[in-house]
Design a protein around this motif. Structure first.
Motif, mmCIF file in Angstrom:
data_model
loop_
_atom_site.group_PDB
_atom_site.id
_atom_site.type_symbol
_atom_site.label_atom_id
_atom_site.label_comp_id
_atom_site.label_asym_id
_atom_site.label_seq_id
_atom_site.Cartn_x
_atom_site.Cartn_y
_atom_site.Cartn_z
ATOM 1 N N TRP A 1 0.818 -1.215 0.000
ATOM 2 C CA TRP A 1 0.000 0.000 0.000
ATOM 3 C C TRP A 1 0.849 1.262 0.000
ATOM 4 N N ASP A 2 0.473 2.222 -0.826
ATOM 5 C CA ASP A 2 1.191 3.500 -0.969
ATOM 6 C C ASP A 2 2.584 3.331 -1.541
ATOM 7 N N GLY A 3 2.772 2.265 -2.309
ATOM 8 C CA GLY A 3 4.016 2.112 -3.049
ATOM 9 C C GLY A 3 5.227 1.827 -2.186
ATOM 10 N N THR B 1 5.964 -0.324 -10.224
ATOM 11 C CA THR B 1 6.360 0.721 -11.169
ATOM 12 C C THR B 1 7.401 1.648 -10.552
ATOM 13 N N GLU B 2 7.210 2.013 -9.282
ATOM 14 C CA GLU B 2 8.181 2.874 -8.608
ATOM 15 C C GLU B 2 9.549 2.216 -8.497
ATOM 16 N N LEU B 3 9.583 0.902 -8.494
ATOM 17 C CA LEU B 3 10.860 0.176 -8.442
ATOM 18 C C LEU B 3 11.505 0.044 -9.819
ATOM 19 N N GLY B 4 10.778 0.432 -10.866
ATOM 20 C CA GLY B 4 11.337 0.379 -12.213
ATOM 21 C C GLY B 4 10.879 -0.806 -13.039
ATOM 22 N N PHE B 5 9.961 -1.616 -12.504
ATOM 23 C CA PHE B 5 9.424 -2.726 -13.279
ATOM 24 C C PHE B 5 8.248 -2.246 -14.126
ATOM 25 N N GLU B 6 8.075 -2.857 -15.276
ATOM 26 C CA GLU B 6 6.911 -2.585 -16.118
ATOM 27 C C GLU B 6 5.869 -3.667 -15.881
#
Length: 247
Positions: free
Chosen positions: A90-92, A149-154
């Motif tokens: 939750w909340d990235g 997404t914030e970690l750079g994964f698509e």
């Protein structure tokens, strides 16, 4: 004195009272000298049929998690393991880090969360593009996508099963999960991740890796793997996926 059964490590595990899958799956992956000791968060309203109801589940978890941690501390565990996953996404990324800090502040112990375990596993495999399966409503899926997404994964595809209650998550069949795996897979997807600790997917993920030829990360297997490896326990576990068998 050393614990007669948990002579290597005792894990304190926090899970919702409605969860019937994470405990037996952790026991399925057990290794000699490591024991898991569960403390339950009382879920009084397990309705997940809408985004608002889904958020209410998290409200209940937040209100009770401190007491659940305090109860399991009486068993004098060496390490904490989260047997729930939605709150850890939750909340990235920042939400996950704050959650980890909260548990550490309460217990004084290091902690494995499903979100961080999946992050570590995906980085280990060198994955960039992923497919994701969850039991959540759309608001849960949005937070999972935000985290990855914030970690750079698509996130190429996500399948939210929208289970109507917390207990109903454990009723999802292997056939339904197999269809979900196929739906989020594509030739350019590097790995598949399953969230939701009450979905039973450890054994299926192990099988799916063989027919897909790529990592299929069941969250309970990833969390258990993180807990073992963080504690210097490198035993191989078979039947639970390549993470525990090869890494």
């Amino acid at each position: 004195m050393t614990d007669a059964l948990g002579w290597r490590r005792k894990f304190g595990v926090i899970a919702p009272s409605t969860n019937t899958i994470v405990e037996p799956e952790f026991y399925q992956m057990t290794v000699p000298g490591v024991t898991a000791h569960f403390s339950r968060i009382h879920i009084r309203n397990q309705d997940l049929s809408s985004n608002d109801n889904f958020e209410n589940l998290l409200t209940q978890i937040r209100a009770e998690i401190g007491s659940a941690c305090e109860r399991v501390l009486t068993a004098e565990p060496d390490y904490m393991v989260m047997g729930m996953s939605a709150e850890t996404f939750w909340d990235g990324v920042e939400g996950n880090r704050q959650f980890i800090k909260q548990i550490k502040d309460i217990t004084g112990l290091e902690v494995a969360t499903g979100a961080e375990a999946c992050e570590r596993a995906l980085k280990l495999y060198g994955a960039k593009k992923i497919g994701v399966i969850t039991p959540y409503q759309s608001i849960g899926d949005e937070n999972v996508v935000k985290f990855f997404t914030e970690l750079g994964f698509e996130v190429a595809a996500i399948k939210g099963l929208k289970c109507p209650t917390a207990v109903a998550i454990a009723h999802v069949t292997q056939d339904e999960l197999r269809d979900a795996i196929i739906e989020v897979n594509a030739p350019d997807v590097d790995a598949i991740v399953q969230c939701g600790t009450n979905l039973s997917m450890v054994t299926l993920a192990d099988e799916a890796e063989r027919w897909l030829g790529k990592p299929v990360i069941a969250i309970n297997a990833a969390t258990w793997w993180m807990a073992l490896r963080d504690n210097g326990i490198n035993d191989k576990v078979y039947g639970a996926g390549s993470l525990l068998r090869e890494h």
